[in-house]
Design an enzyme around this catalytic site. Structure first.
Site, short mmCIF file in Angstrom:
data_model
loop_
_atom_site.label_atom_id
_atom_site.label_comp_id
_atom_site.label_asym_id
_atom_site.label_seq_id
_atom_site.Cartn_x
_atom_site.Cartn_y
_atom_site.Cartn_z
CE LYS A 27 -4.13 1.51 2.48
NZ LYS A 27 -5.11 0.99 3.43
CG ASP A 38 -13.40 0.73 6.77
OD1 ASP A 38 -14.61 0.98 6.59
OD2 ASP A 38 -12.53 0.87 5.89
N1 LIG Z 1 -3.52 -7.62 2.57
C1 LIG Z 1 -4.30 -7.64 1.49
N2 LIG Z 1 -4.44 -8.76 0.78
C2 LIG Z 1 -5.22 -8.79 -0.34
N3 LIG Z 1 -5.90 -7.73 -0.82
C3 LIG Z 1 -5.79 -6.58 -0.14
C4 LIG Z 1 -5.00 -6.47 1.04
N4 LIG Z 1 -5.09 -5.20 1.50
C5 LIG Z 1 -5.91 -4.56 0.66
N5 LIG Z 1 -6.33 -5.37 -0.34
C6 LIG Z 1 -7.22 -5.00 -1.45
O1 LIG Z 1 -6.76 -3.78 -1.99
C7 LIG Z 1 -7.84 -2.89 -2.25
C8 LIG Z 1 -7.63 -1.56 -1.58
O2 LIG Z 1 -7.22 -1.78 -0.25
P1 LIG Z 1 -7.63 -0.93 1.00
O3 LIG Z 1 -9.13 -1.09 1.16
O4 LIG Z 1 -6.79 -1.30 2.14
O5 LIG Z 1 -7.26 0.50 0.54
P2 LIG Z 1 -7.83 1.85 1.04
O6 LIG Z 1 -6.89 2.84 0.49
O7 LIG Z 1 -8.02 1.80 2.51
O8 LIG Z 1 -9.22 1.89 0.31
P3 LIG Z 1 -10.61 2.40 0.87
O9 LIG Z 1 -10.42 3.87 1.15
O10 LIG Z 1 -11.55 2.10 -0.28
O11 LIG Z 1 -10.91 1.58 2.11
C9 LIG Z 1 -9.10 -3.60 -1.80
O12 LIG Z 1 -9.72 -4.13 -2.95
C10 LIG Z 1 -8.63 -4.74 -0.96
O13 LIG Z 1 -9.45 -5.87 -1.17
#
Ligand SMILES: Nc1ncnc2c1ncn2[C@@H]1O[C@H](COP(=O)(O)OP(=O)(O)OP(=O)(O)O)[C@@H](O)[C@H]1O
Length: 284
Positions: free
Chosen positions: A59, A152
């Protein structure tokens, strides 16, 4: 003038946040395979870790969101490094490269409950909903026991892999009793961050239990078709909005539990209490 500023601002943000392409190498170790998702503060990639040969989730803090996005990502890294559970992403690495910050965690294989319901059309009846909620609650109880709240708990953040339930996205998670991180910038940015971080209040277990009430409703609504059938049969009769209690045919026990989760009367204070109430329904 404000419109011009906003257009220029969006253009610059999009340019600064341009996601890394497939094949790019991050931190001299992680090769980008695909973009998993783009949230407001981060961009998540599925990568191959050259050193282990395993897939990982990486990320990246959105550059256009400045220090605040980096702080949020760092907070997420700190929290997942404290949580050691096979059904929660494990912390692997945190690094900076060319002014960008990255969090590396284990990749969790599976379908999100959102995909299962809306993509694959799977329906969950009351008993299945309660059993899945119990699976989720055992994980949530672990998180609470370590002193954190997820904040969340929604169907896109719950995955299924071979019958196992996995919980991801600790981007809003916090230590119990702490206030949310807020950006130092403008009033509007602070306001939107405050809204995003679950009312901006001090984090407590009840906030997660409230989300579980909505989580249960999303699952239960997967079987809801009455309104569509009614519309087909009486297309000219105005469709009046009904409450979930009216729309869903639920047993008195499940209805009461969801009401206790979503309304202020007789609230559950801890995950244990809710587990006991749901187990009593299923196993008696
Ligand atoms: N550890 C992980 N393993 C597999 N997929 C992941 C993992 N972490 C996140 N994802 C996938 O990556 C995408 C975005 O991740 P995440 O929700 O953490 O980001 P975000 O920036 O917090 O997004 P949002 O603001 O929509 O919650 C999602 O589709 C999620 O399913």
């Amino acid at each position: 003038m404000l419109r011009l500023y906003s257009t220029i601002h969006s253009f610059i943000s999009a340019w600064r946040d341009d996601p890394r392409e497939k094949g790019a190498c991050l931190g001299q170790r992680y090769e980008v395979q695909e973009i998993l998702g783009e949230g407001s503060y981060g961009i998540t990639y599925k990568c191959l870790d050259y050193t282990t040969g395993k897939e990982v989730a990486v990320k990246q803090a959105r550059p256009s969101k400045g220090d605040y996005a980096v702080k949020l990502l760092f907070q997420e890294a700190e929290i997942i490094s404290e949580l050691q559970h096979p059904d929660i992403p494990a912390f692997i690495d945190f690094f900076k490269e060319k002014g960008r910050s990255y969090l590396v965690m284990s990749y969790m294989e599976g379908d999100t409950l959102e995909d299962l319901i809306f993509g694959q059309g799977i329906k969950y009846d009351e008993k299945q909903t309660v059993l899945i909620t119990l699976q989720l609650l055992h994980l949530v109880k672990y998180v609470h026991k370590q002193g954190y709240v997820h904040l969340d708990l929604r169907i896109p953040n719950v995955l299924f892999h071979g019958g196992r339930l996995l919980l991801i996205d600790f981007g809003l998670a916090r230590k119990i009793g702490t206030a949310p991180l807020l950006p130092k910038s403008s009033f509007f940015a602070r306001l939107s961050a405050q809204r995003r971080s679950s009312t901006g209040k001090v984090a407590n277990e009840q906030a997660d239990l409230y989300d579980i009430g909505h989580f249960m409703l999303f699952m239960l609504y997967s079987t809801y078709e009455v309104a569509e059938m009614e519309m087909e049969m009486n297309p000219h009769t105005p469709h009046t909005e009904q409450s979930w209690q009216e729309e869903l045919r639920l047993s008195a026990d499940v209805k009461l539990i969801i009401e206790r989760l979503l309304e202020n009367e007789q609230p559950f204070h801890r995950s244990d209490e809710l587990i006991t109430a749901l187990e009593a329904m299923i196993f008696t």
